[in-house]
Design a protein around this motif. Sequence first.
Motif, PDB file in Angstrom:
ATOM      1  N   THR A   1       0.848  -1.190   0.000  1.00 40.18           N
ATOM      2  CA  THR A   1       0.000   0.000   0.000  1.00 40.18           C
ATOM      3  C   THR A   1       0.884   1.240   0.000  1.00 40.18           C
ATOM      4  N   ARG A   2       1.159   1.751  -1.176  1.00 41.64           N
ATOM      5  CA  ARG A   2       2.083   2.891  -1.280  1.00 41.64           C
ATOM      6  C   ARG A   2       1.561   4.125  -0.567  1.00 41.64           C
ATOM      7  N   GLU A   3       0.226   4.348  -0.697  1.00 41.48           N
ATOM      8  CA  GLU A   3      -0.309   5.574  -0.126  1.00 41.48           C
ATOM      9  C   GLU A   3      -0.165   5.581   1.395  1.00 41.48           C
ATOM     10  N   SER A   4      -0.155   4.393   2.029  1.00 33.06           N
ATOM     11  CA  SER A   4       0.000   4.348   3.473  1.00 33.06           C
ATOM     12  C   SER A   4       1.388   4.809   3.889  1.00 33.06           C
ATOM     13  N   ARG A   5       2.376   4.671   2.978  1.00 26.32           N
ATOM     14  CA  ARG A   5       3.722   5.146   3.288  1.00 26.32           C
ATOM     15  C   ARG A   5       3.923   6.596   2.835  1.00 26.32           C
ATOM     16  N   ARG A   6       3.208   6.979   1.810  1.00 24.59           N
ATOM     17  CA  ARG A   6       3.391   8.324   1.248  1.00 24.59           C
ATOM     18  C   ARG A   6       2.854   9.405   2.188  1.00 24.59           C
ATOM     19  N   LEU A   7       1.699   9.173   2.794  1.00 27.41           N
ATOM     20  CA  LEU A   7       1.099  10.184   3.655  1.00 27.41           C
ATOM     21  C   LEU A   7       1.985  10.547   4.845  1.00 27.41           C
ATOM     22  N   PRO A   8       2.547   9.580   5.588  1.00 29.87           N
ATOM     23  CA  PRO A   8       3.447   9.965   6.687  1.00 29.87           C
ATOM     24  C   PRO A   8       4.645  10.783   6.216  1.00 29.87           C
ATOM     25  N   ARG A   9       5.157  10.461   5.020  1.00 30.20           N
ATOM     26  CA  ARG A   9       6.296  11.233   4.515  1.00 30.20           C
ATOM     27  C   ARG A   9       5.881  12.671   4.210  1.00 30.20           C
ATOM     28  N   LEU A  10       4.710  12.835   3.592  1.00 28.08           N
ATOM     29  CA  LEU A  10       4.218  14.182   3.306  1.00 28.08           C
ATOM     30  C   LEU A  10       3.947  14.947   4.601  1.00 28.08           C
ATOM     31  N   ALA A  11       3.419  14.253   5.602  1.00 28.73           N
ATOM     32  CA  ALA A  11       3.161  14.893   6.892  1.00 28.73           C
ATOM     33  C   ALA A  11       4.466  15.319   7.546  1.00 28.73           C
ATOM     34  N   THR A  12       5.481  14.472   7.445  1.00 29.23           N
ATOM     35  CA  THR A  12       6.799  14.816   8.010  1.00 29.23           C
ATOM     36  C   THR A  12       7.378  16.046   7.317  1.00 29.23           C
ATOM     37  N   GLU A  13       7.242  16.101   5.998  1.00 27.05           N
ATOM     38  CA  GLU A  13       7.736  17.263   5.238  1.00 27.05           C
ATOM     39  C   GLU A  13       6.970  18.521   5.632  1.00 27.05           C
ATOM     40  N   ALA A  14       5.665  18.391   5.851  1.00 28.78           N
ATOM     41  CA  ALA A  14       4.871  19.548   6.249  1.00 28.78           C
ATOM     42  C   ALA A  14       5.313  20.071   7.612  1.00 28.78           C
ATOM     43  N   LEU A  15       5.554  19.166   8.549  1.00 29.60           N
ATOM     44  CA  LEU A  15       6.025  19.584   9.875  1.00 29.60           C
ATOM     45  C   LEU A  15       7.368  20.295   9.775  1.00 29.60           C
ATOM     46  N   ALA A  16       8.237  19.806   8.914  1.00 31.26           N
ATOM     47  CA  ALA A  16       9.547  20.446   8.741  1.00 31.26           C
ATOM     48  C   ALA A  16       9.394  21.836   8.134  1.00 31.26           C
ATOM     49  N   THR A  17       8.436  21.991   7.223  1.00 27.92           N
ATOM     50  CA  THR A  17       8.209  23.288   6.581  1.00 27.92           C
ATOM     51  C   THR A  17       7.623  24.306   7.560  1.00 27.92           C
ATOM     52  N   LEU A  18       6.696  23.848   8.373  1.00 26.27           N
ATOM     53  CA  LEU A  18       5.989  24.764   9.268  1.00 26.27           C
ATOM     54  C   LEU A  18       6.760  25.049  10.545  1.00 26.27           C
ATOM     55  N   GLY A  19       7.701  24.185  10.896  1.00 23.43           N
ATOM     56  CA  GLY A  19       8.490  24.427  12.094  1.00 23.43           C
ATOM     57  C   GLY A  19       7.877  23.801  13.325  1.00 23.43           C
ATOM     58  N   GLU A  20       7.960  24.503  14.428  1.00 22.21           N
ATOM     59  CA  GLU A  20       7.565  23.961  15.723  1.00 22.21           C
ATOM     60  C   GLU A  20       6.087  23.588  15.752  1.00 22.21           C
ATOM     61  N   PRO A  21       5.747  22.297  16.075  1.00 19.35           N
ATOM     62  CA  PRO A  21       4.339  21.945  16.266  1.00 19.35           C
ATOM     63  C   PRO A  21       3.835  22.519  17.587  1.00 19.35           C
ATOM     64  N   PRO A  22       2.531  22.475  17.859  1.00 19.01           N
ATOM     65  CA  PRO A  22       1.516  21.686  17.158  1.00 19.01           C
ATOM     66  C   PRO A  22       1.012  22.342  15.881  1.00 19.01           C
ATOM     67  N   VAL A  23       0.260  21.532  15.111  1.00 13.82           N
ATOM     68  CA  VAL A  23      -0.339  22.025  13.880  1.00 13.82           C
ATOM     69  C   VAL A  23      -1.828  21.705  13.886  1.00 13.82           C
ATOM     70  N   VAL A  24      -2.521  22.340  12.938  1.00 11.31           N
ATOM     71  CA  VAL A  24      -3.942  22.080  12.708  1.00 11.31           C
ATOM     72  C   VAL A  24      -4.074  21.329  11.390  1.00 11.31           C
TER      73      VAL A  24
END
Length: 326
Positions: free
Chosen positions: A88-111
């Motif tokens: 299931t590729r999408e199950s691995r792709r989403l966590p990677r995209l989420a990780t990239e988003a956290l890196a872009t936005l900086g300090e969590p938390p996020v909405v």
Amino acid sequence: MRAASELGIEVHDRMPELGVDLVVYSHGTKSVPVLEGRYDHELRARDFFLTEDKHATKLLLRQAGFTTPRGVALTSGDLEHPARDGDTRESRRLPRLATEALATLGEPPVVVKPRAGMRGDAVRTNLVTAEAISTHINRWRHLFRDWIIEEQIDCQDLRLQLIDSELVAACVREPASVTGDGRSTLATLVEQHRAEITAANPDNRLVIDAEAEDLLREQGLRLDDVPEAGRTVRLTRTANLAKGGVAIDVTDHLHPGFHEWAPAVAKLFDTKILSVDALCAAPHKPPDTNVTILEVNAAPEWVHHTFSENRTHDIAARILRSWFDL
């Protein structure tokens, strides 16, 4: 419909014959059809779909010089990749995209929220890990295809209502909560509050879901506990009235700058009836240095101002007067 009758406007309720919430208001030679109480004859598809897309709205606002939260948009194309050989590729792709988003936005938390949604459905705050973001999106992906991950700004939830480019009402919204009396269980208090908000509007719904249970655990409580007298217990993280939130009117306490700032927002969308959802440190301070805009609604529900504390507003009459030049 009551406001129209008081203003001498004819009311033609088409629900009995069509089975659709359609009402036609008539005065003189003019008739105005209104669907579901908020989709009117002057609402253009362009404005509606633009404001429905929260990411596009934020880009337009930012280009015009307004402050919006920093965010990352995830489209269905980003998320959906076919599985191959049982992988299931999408199950691995989403966590990677989420990780990239956290890196872009900086300090969590996020909405995390749907790119197009309403009433706070599927909005989750206080997420700090890629795993939590992925879990939340996967839980709701059967209803919402596109998502936004954005920085979380902890300020007051401010709602502004405009009619004919004039700011006519403002309220601060607070999340759903109950107050202990030292005798009743939390479950009883929740049921009482649920009955109150449903009586005000049958569409309101207060649901104690997994997110609410997490919030209760953070407060050291379970539904069968008895909160001490005077203790306030939060039930939701977001402040939507449809989910039991409370609106407190602040129209008379707004900084005067809001009366120029808000119409400038409305001008970008060129629609007569508009609301702005924003985060505000203090309503009495200047908006240009104090407000972050979350979204704009071209077909807003204005029940906030009908049931607000401190002061209420007859928005229905204001809208009818606008349509019929009364």
